[in-house]
Design a protein around this motif. Sequence first.
Motif, mmCIF file in Angstrom:
data_model
loop_
_atom_site.group_PDB
_atom_site.id
_atom_site.type_symbol
_atom_site.label_atom_id
_atom_site.label_comp_id
_atom_site.label_asym_id
_atom_site.label_seq_id
_atom_site.Cartn_x
_atom_site.Cartn_y
_atom_site.Cartn_z
ATOM 1 N N THR A 27 0.652 -1.065 0.131
ATOM 2 C CA THR A 27 0.434 0.248 0.085
ATOM 3 C C THR A 27 0.681 1.142 0.229
ATOM 4 O O THR A 27 2.132 1.353 0.254
ATOM 5 C CB THR A 27 -0.867 0.011 1.129
ATOM 6 N N ASP A 28 0.287 2.350 -0.500
ATOM 7 C CA ASP A 28 0.888 3.615 -0.658
ATOM 8 C C ASP A 28 2.052 3.623 -1.082
ATOM 9 O O ASP A 28 3.157 4.359 -0.490
ATOM 10 C CB ASP A 28 1.009 4.016 1.322
ATOM 11 N N LEU A 29 2.073 3.715 -2.217
ATOM 12 C CA LEU A 29 3.394 2.874 -2.801
ATOM 13 C C LEU A 29 4.502 4.721 -3.141
ATOM 14 O O LEU A 29 5.763 5.243 -3.480
ATOM 15 C CB LEU A 29 3.948 2.261 -4.134
ATOM 16 N N HIS A 30 3.046 5.917 -3.529
ATOM 17 C CA HIS A 30 3.362 7.003 -3.533
ATOM 18 C C HIS A 30 4.590 7.538 -4.114
ATOM 19 O O HIS A 30 5.943 8.082 -3.742
ATOM 20 C CB HIS A 30 3.637 7.945 -2.292
ATOM 21 N N LEU A 31 4.473 7.026 -5.581
ATOM 22 C CA LEU A 31 6.207 6.964 -6.449
ATOM 23 C C LEU A 31 6.293 8.785 -6.704
ATOM 24 O O LEU A 31 5.373 9.811 -6.839
ATOM 25 C CB LEU A 31 5.558 6.733 -8.150
ATOM 26 N N GLY A 92 -3.419 1.049 -2.927
ATOM 27 C CA GLY A 92 -3.779 2.774 -3.483
ATOM 28 C C GLY A 92 -2.587 3.499 -3.008
ATOM 29 O O GLY A 92 -1.212 3.068 -2.060
ATOM 30 N N ASP A 93 -2.865 4.564 -3.127
ATOM 31 C CA ASP A 93 -2.311 5.982 -3.436
ATOM 32 C C ASP A 93 -0.462 4.962 -4.174
ATOM 33 O O ASP A 93 0.283 5.871 -2.796
ATOM 34 C CB ASP A 93 -1.402 6.527 -1.723
ATOM 35 N N ASP A 94 -0.467 5.933 -5.350
ATOM 36 C CA ASP A 94 0.910 6.304 -6.048
ATOM 37 C C ASP A 94 1.345 7.345 -6.215
ATOM 38 O O ASP A 94 1.921 7.006 -6.631
ATOM 39 C CB ASP A 94 0.428 5.152 -7.807
ATOM 40 N N PRO A 96 2.671 11.859 -6.265
ATOM 41 C CA PRO A 96 3.192 12.422 -4.901
ATOM 42 C C PRO A 96 2.338 12.777 -3.946
ATOM 43 O O PRO A 96 1.776 13.877 -4.512
ATOM 44 C CB PRO A 96 4.453 12.772 -5.631
ATOM 45 N N HIS A 97 2.592 13.316 -2.962
ATOM 46 C CA HIS A 97 2.541 13.824 -1.994
ATOM 47 C C HIS A 97 2.567 15.462 -2.636
ATOM 48 O O HIS A 97 4.052 16.454 -1.988
ATOM 49 C CB HIS A 97 2.385 13.877 0.131
ATOM 50 N N VAL A 98 2.340 16.322 -3.501
ATOM 51 C CA VAL A 98 2.856 17.748 -4.486
ATOM 52 C C VAL A 98 1.360 18.457 -4.606
ATOM 53 O O VAL A 98 0.904 17.995 -4.273
ATOM 54 C CB VAL A 98 3.519 17.524 -5.784
ATOM 55 N N GLY A 234 -9.661 -1.560 1.681
ATOM 56 C CA GLY A 234 -9.803 -0.466 1.275
ATOM 57 C C GLY A 234 -9.375 0.869 1.339
ATOM 58 O O GLY A 234 -7.942 0.239 1.952
ATOM 59 N N HIS A 235 -9.135 2.263 1.739
ATOM 60 C CA HIS A 235 -7.200 2.656 1.348
ATOM 61 C C HIS A 235 -7.857 3.526 2.676
ATOM 62 O O HIS A 235 -7.491 3.193 3.633
ATOM 63 C CB HIS A 235 -7.740 3.261 0.189
ATOM 64 N N VAL A 236 -8.617 4.896 2.914
ATOM 65 C CA VAL A 236 -8.709 5.145 3.837
ATOM 66 C C VAL A 236 -9.561 4.236 4.746
ATOM 67 O O VAL A 236 -10.976 4.164 4.444
ATOM 68 C CB VAL A 236 -9.650 6.253 3.306
ATOM 69 N N GLY A 275 -4.940 0.472 4.123
ATOM 70 C CA GLY A 275 -3.842 1.347 4.613
ATOM 71 C C GLY A 275 -3.770 2.993 4.645
ATOM 72 O O GLY A 275 -4.608 3.443 5.264
ATOM 73 N N HIS A 276 -3.683 3.998 3.941
ATOM 74 C CA HIS A 276 -3.640 5.711 4.217
ATOM 75 C C HIS A 276 -2.973 6.131 5.430
ATOM 76 O O HIS A 276 -2.134 7.206 5.284
ATOM 77 C CB HIS A 276 -4.884 5.996 4.410
ATOM 78 N N HIS A 277 -2.637 5.180 6.174
ATOM 79 C CA HIS A 277 -1.786 5.781 7.425
ATOM 80 C C HIS A 277 -0.218 6.027 6.793
ATOM 81 O O HIS A 277 0.506 6.219 7.594
ATOM 82 C CB HIS A 277 -2.190 4.978 8.754
ATOM 83 N N HIS A 278 0.115 4.699 6.208
ATOM 84 C CA HIS A 278 1.918 4.726 5.883
ATOM 85 C C HIS A 278 2.566 3.796 7.271
ATOM 86 O O HIS A 278 3.912 3.396 7.060
ATOM 87 C CB HIS A 278 2.503 5.756 5.824
ATOM 88 N N THR A 279 1.607 3.860 8.530
ATOM 89 C CA THR A 279 1.847 3.431 9.843
ATOM 90 C C THR A 279 1.786 1.610 10.123
ATOM 91 O O THR A 279 0.216 1.419 9.203
ATOM 92 C CB THR A 279 1.884 4.414 10.879
HETATM 93 ZN ZN LIG Z 1 -0.656 7.443 1.428
#
Ligand SMILES: [Zn+2]
Length: 455
Positions: A27-31, A92-94, A96-98, A234-236, A275-279
């Motif tokens: 989860t949360d690979l965020h390229l 999910g969450d692929d 970047p945080h931009v 699911g994600h969130v 996922g979503h938390h990254h933790t």
């Molecule tokens: Zn994420």
Amino acid sequence: MSTVKLLLSCLLFKGVLALSGNFWHITDLHLDPSYKLTDNPEQVCNSSGNRPAAKAGIYGDYACDSPWQLINSSVYAMKDILPDPDFIVWTGDDTPHVPNEQLGEEKVLHIVRNITHIISHVFPNSKVYSALGNHDYHPKSQFPGGPDYMYDQIADMWQDWLDPESQITFKRGGYYTEKLLNRTGFRMLVLNTNLYYDQNKQTQDIDDPAGQFSWADQILTEAANNKEKVYIIGHVPPGFFEKKRSKPWFMSKFNEKYLELVQKHNSVILGQFFGHHHTDAFRMFYDSDDTPISTMFLSPGVTPWKTSLPGVVDGANNPGIRVFEYDTQTLLVKDVVTYYLNLTHANAAKERWEKEYRLTESFRVSDASPASMHQVLERMAKDRCYLQKYYEFNSVSYDLKECDSDCRVDHVCSAREVDFKKYDSCLKTEASASAIYGGLLPVLSVAVSLVLANR
Ligand SMILES: [Zn+2]
Ligand SMILES: *[C@@H]1O[C@H](CO)[C@@H](O)[C@H](O)[C@H]1NC(C)=O
Ligand SMILES: *[C@@H]1O[C@H](CO)[C@@H](O)[C@H](O)[C@H]1NC(C)=O
Ligand SMILES: *[C@@H]1O[C@H](CO)[C@@H](O)[C@H](O)[C@H]1NC(C)=O
Ligand SMILES: *[C@@H]1O[C@H](CO)[C@@H](O)[C@H](O)[C@H]1NC(C)=O
Ligand SMILES: *[C@@H]1O[C@H](CO)[C@@H](O)[C@H](O)[C@H]1NC(C)=O
Ligand SMILES: [Zn+2]
């Protein structure tokens, strides 16, 4: 005689093996395609938002989302560790945080396609169940409660993973259900809970965005009638963030509805994977008699990105990936094995994905059933050493500082109560428990040292 015995034990052994299956959850690979090694730490990656990426190396930096090298490394690590899983869950969450201005529909689709490709390239024969994350849309989190260009595009992109019927519901609202591995009696339910995210302005005035709740209620009712067992992904997630007090993700009305859905159908739901938390964390669900009825596992992210959410102190993590072991006849979750990349070590010396921990070993429970996870939670609440272990795993062995009494309350109450009101009252009860506990310890140690000094 001994031949018979041997034969018997072999048969038994085979039977046991046949019952046990496993699957990957990533989860949360965020390229972050902008990631590059330069002399100016503020220009390493756009996702750092001008925070310095002081320890940047080829596998990334804790201030940044994942460089391609890290994504590639995580997917090949999966192949290396467990090359032939029963299936793969990807929540999910692929992107970047931009700021939205640096993205756009086509850029988002390009990144989703890029990660889809590497997963299907490395695992060409594996079934992948794939849920949308809030970053897999443009503008981020604004998923609409009805047909949309992005749903269409992604349904086409994932056509090899989706049955024809799944394509139809996915295009309607980003959700679908299928028999798990096409086996009678087993079902996967893939939800688009981004529709319930409090950042989503498209759905806030709708009672049941994309009709997902009534659809899920119907699917779960039919599942009970057909004696099926179900996993939900699911994600969130509903409930609260353990790293920031009183920070929920869902809008209140949707949090209630989700909780009701799980309580109503708990007898067919054998696991929830989000996922979503990254933790690395989990959430308990109870019935009206406080019996544990379900657990939601929150798997750690691949991105090490330090959250910029105000109020979170040092919210980064090491990249994590995870194997769930389950009983293929009952879908009971038997164990959870988390693997991680020590990012500091990977950049400095070499890339090495290693086992971080196995749930049953580290927390001394017999399996990962709701009853066992309830035991883990109650022990965390009482035992400082046990809590500390949980705390270190929470950031995938990144943050090793002591979990103090406020930290204890945050972790215990977020895991115990998904409901908003119950979470609030948990905070109060546990804060006073902490006060007693914290107050008692020094008294006890003074008493012990007095006793010792008098000997
Ligand atoms: Zn994420
Ligand atoms: C990174 O940000 C700069 C300026 O803010 C922008 O020009 C550039 O296109 C961004 N890079 C990527 C890959 O989005
Ligand atoms: C991806 O990882 C594999 C396995 O470690 C490696 O052989 C390959 O060179 C990597 N590719 C990139 C672009 O880093
Ligand atoms: C994904 O994008 C990276 C660059 O960001 C590129 O190096 C890589 O080849 C792409 N991989 C696939 C499978 O499209
Ligand atoms: C699933 O099973 C049905 C009937 O058992 C079969 O017709 C269908 O081809 C299978 N689908 C896949 C994707 O294997
Ligand atoms: C990660 O690697 C660094 C550098 O080798 C080391 O100092 C640190 O203790 C490692 N962390 C863990 C949890 O092993
Ligand atoms: Zn997210």
